[in-house]
Design an enzyme around this catalytic site. Structure first.
Site, PDB file in Angstrom:
ATOM      1  CB  CYS A  72       1.730  -0.860  13.835  1.00  0.00           C
ATOM      2  SG  CYS A  72       2.069  -0.690  12.082  1.00  0.00           S
TER       3      CYS A  72
ATOM      4  CD  GLU B 175      -2.660   0.584   2.752  1.00  0.00           C
ATOM      5  OE1 GLU B 175      -2.891  -0.589   3.127  1.00  0.00           O
ATOM      6  OE2 GLU B 175      -2.983   1.573   3.398  1.00  0.00           O
TER       7      GLU B 175
ATOM      8  CB  CYS C  32       0.397   3.122   7.339  1.00  0.00           C
ATOM      9  SG  CYS C  32       1.008   3.796   5.843  1.00  0.00           S
TER      10      CYS C  32
ATOM     11  CB  CYS D   4       6.325  -4.670   9.566  1.00  0.00           C
ATOM     12  SG  CYS D   4       7.652  -3.940  10.555  1.00  0.00           S
TER      13      CYS D   4
ATOM     14  CB  CYS E 189       4.686  -1.647  16.717  1.00  0.00           C
ATOM     15  SG  CYS E 189       6.411  -1.317  16.374  1.00  0.00           S
TER      16      CYS E 189
HETATM   17  N1  SAH Z   1       8.599   0.965  10.524  1.00  0.00           N
HETATM   18  C1  SAH Z   1       8.909   2.327  10.522  1.00  0.00           C
HETATM   19  C2  SAH Z   1       8.212   3.094   9.410  1.00  0.00           C
HETATM   20  C3  SAH Z   1       6.794   2.735   9.161  1.00  0.00           C
HETATM   21  S1  SAH Z   1       5.652   3.138  10.446  1.00  0.00           S
HETATM   22  C4  SAH Z   1       8.610   2.954  11.871  1.00  0.00           C
HETATM   23  O1  SAH Z   1       8.016   2.285  12.710  1.00  0.00           O
HETATM   24  O2  SAH Z   1       9.018   4.081  12.085  1.00  0.00           O
HETATM   25  C5  SAH Z   1       5.568   4.900  10.288  1.00  0.00           C
HETATM   26  C6  SAH Z   1       4.972   5.617  11.473  1.00  0.00           C
HETATM   27  O3  SAH Z   1       3.573   5.384  11.584  1.00  0.00           O
HETATM   28  C7  SAH Z   1       5.576   5.143  12.793  1.00  0.00           C
HETATM   29  O4  SAH Z   1       5.900   6.213  13.634  1.00  0.00           O
HETATM   30  C8  SAH Z   1       4.458   4.313  13.347  1.00  0.00           C
HETATM   31  O5  SAH Z   1       4.580   4.149  14.696  1.00  0.00           O
HETATM   32  C9  SAH Z   1       3.238   5.076  12.911  1.00  0.00           C
HETATM   33  N2  SAH Z   1       1.993   4.311  13.008  1.00  0.00           N
HETATM   34  C10 SAH Z   1       1.839   2.978  12.918  1.00  0.00           C
HETATM   35  N3  SAH Z   1       0.551   2.637  13.093  1.00  0.00           N
HETATM   36  C11 SAH Z   1      -0.127   3.789  13.295  1.00  0.00           C
HETATM   37  C12 SAH Z   1      -1.497   4.104  13.536  1.00  0.00           C
HETATM   38  N4  SAH Z   1      -2.419   3.159  13.600  1.00  0.00           N
HETATM   39  N5  SAH Z   1      -1.844   5.407  13.720  1.00  0.00           N
HETATM   40  C13 SAH Z   1      -0.910   6.377  13.639  1.00  0.00           C
HETATM   41  N6  SAH Z   1       0.394   6.154  13.391  1.00  0.00           N
HETATM   42  C14 SAH Z   1       0.786   4.873  13.218  1.00  0.00           C
HETATM   43 FE1  SF4 Z   2       6.637  -2.160  11.672  1.00  0.00          FE
HETATM   44 FE2  SF4 Z   2       4.423  -0.800  12.200  1.00  0.00          FE
HETATM   45 FE3  SF4 Z   2       6.272  -1.063  14.065  1.00  0.00          FE
HETATM   46 FE4  SF4 Z   2       6.765   0.516  11.946  1.00  0.00          FE
HETATM   47  S1  SF4 Z   2       5.195   0.839  13.523  1.00  0.00           S
HETATM   48  S2  SF4 Z   2       8.128  -1.031  12.866  1.00  0.00           S
HETATM   49  S3  SF4 Z   2       5.658  -0.639  10.365  1.00  0.00           S
HETATM   50  S4  SF4 Z   2       5.093  -2.745  13.158  1.00  0.00           S
END
Ligand code: SAH
Ligand code: SF4
Length: 358
Positions: A117, A90, A334, A110, A114
């Site tokens: 996420c 995406e 995302c 991924c 987290c």
């Molecule tokens: N893996 C990398 C980049 C992708 S995530 C990282 O974790 O930084 C990009 C950003 O989007 C990160 O700060 C992540 O914590 C945030 N993110 C993930 N899920 C989210 C959600 N549901 N709402 C808002 N931000 C989110």
């Molecule tokens: Fe992976 Fe989502 Fe954590 Fe970024 S925030 S490292 S995309 S699991």
């Protein structure tokens, strides 16, 4: 055979030299790819037929097909793509007053798990190639071409951990940034990482002008380990050492991202703790309103509480902004569109590490 979008300018030059051609051909080829944005070697009319045939022997164009496009009232548009081997990914295009920005995915799924996420719900199937990242950008740029607009910003903040796919991500960014590529300025390119310490150090040593963002989301180890399993591998001390290393080598401020999760990391004591942690560093804090993900059960901090958290940081002398929400009517978090499609196609395999409060 590989996609021609895989090739950096220097790699293309080497390829031209290997064919016994002048380096100048690379300029012509790159102009067709990234300025004219054609997707057919036969349209490269200033190249001889033999040259075009040689290109066709080694390269194909687009490694992605569009599955679905979803447009929000505020202009945010999500693109769901499928790769040659059937994986879904995406990208999101967002419209800001300063320009059009694309959020690029760097992996299929991924592994970081987290707990808040959508992307962390699935295991990593594989890394994306440099071409698959460039193709996301090219697709969105070609949509914008229809309106006579251009992409001005690229953020690597979609599904995946970019520093777990370091070489391909850096190769992709090179093409996006190159004058003869898409020519998007370094300062308009941002990479976000969950905190792979060795890679932050490697990135620091590259002296790049790209922006670096670090997903922090907690002011102490105990909480960070609860919501971000990567914190078990790299403690916050190690992370902050790498941050200090980065700022010592690069005269650039980095950004800490901090999602506000109601009742988890958004108290005023936590705001003070965060300010104490970050005070020594040259940085910004970007507070992110959480986009709820059904499977996880976290809630978004109210606007009023977010403002209180913001005020504490501000008073403590930290540079801080609250990110504007985008596309909340179209599964903005995302990776959500991808998860939805996988459920529909019954190909969703949940990551056992994911889940709220783990
Ligand atoms: N893996 C990398 C980049 C992708 S995530 C990282 O974790 O930084 C990009 C950003 O989007 C990160 O700060 C992540 O914590 C945030 N993110 C993930 N899920 C989210 C959600 N549901 N709402 C808002 N931000 C989110
Ligand atoms: Fe992976 Fe989502 Fe954590 Fe970024 S925030 S490292 S995309 S699991």
């Amino acid at each position: 055979m590989r996609s021609i979008y895989d090739m950096s300018y220097e790699q293309m030059e080497d390829w031209c030299i290997s064919k016994g051609w002048k380096k100048f051909r690379t300029q012509q080829i790159f102009a067709w790819l990234y300025k004219e944005r054609v997707e057919d070697f036969d349209l490269m009319t200033n190249l001889s037929k033999e040259t075009r045939e040689e290109l066709k022997k080694d390269f194909y164009f687009n490694p992605l097909t569009l599955v679905r496009k979803q447009e929000s009232r505020d202009g945010t548009t999500k693109f769901l793509f499928r790769t040659h081997d059937g994986a879904l990914l995406e990208s999101v295009m967002m419209v800001f007053d300063y320009g059009n920005s694309i959020c690029v995915s760097s992996q299929v799924g991924c592994n970081m798990g987290c707990t808040f996420c959508a992307s962390g719900l699935t295991k990593k199937q594989r890394d994306l190639t440099s071409a698959e990242m460039t193709a996301q950008v090219m697709h969105v740029q070609k949509e914008l071409d229809k309106k006579g607009e251009r992409l001005s910003h690229v953020v690597v903040m979609g599904t995946g951990e970019p520093f777990d796919n370091y070489d391909a991500v850096m190769n992709f960014i090179k093409t996006v940034n190159h004058d003869r590529g898409l020519a998007i300025g370094s300062r308009h390119i941002t990479i976000s990482t969950s905190g792979l310490v060795e890679r932050i150090r490697q990135f620091a040593e590259g002296h790049y002008q790209y922006n670096l963002a670090i997903s922090l989301h907690a002011p102490n180890d105990e909480l960070r380990t609860k919501i971000m399993p990567i914190n078990r591998a790299f403690s916050m001390d190690q992370l902050m050492d790498a941050v200090a290393y980065y700022t010592s080598l690069n005269n650039r401020r980095l950004t800490f991202e901090y999602i506000l999760l109601k009742g988890v990391n958004d108290s005023l004591e936590q705001a003070h703790e965060l300010a104490d942690l970050l005070r020594p560093y040259c940085c910004y804090v970007n507070l992110i309103p959480y986009n709820a993900v059904d499977e996880h059960g976290y809630q978004t901090t109210s606007r009023t509480d977010a403002m209180r958290f913001y005020d504490v940081l501000k008073k403590e002398g930290i540079s801080v902004t609250i990110r504007k929400e985008h596309g909340s009517d179209i599964d903005a978090a995302c990776g959500q569109l991808r998860i939805k499609e996988m459920k529909k196609e019954k190909s969703l395999k949940l990551n056992d590490k994911a889940g709220a409060g783990e």
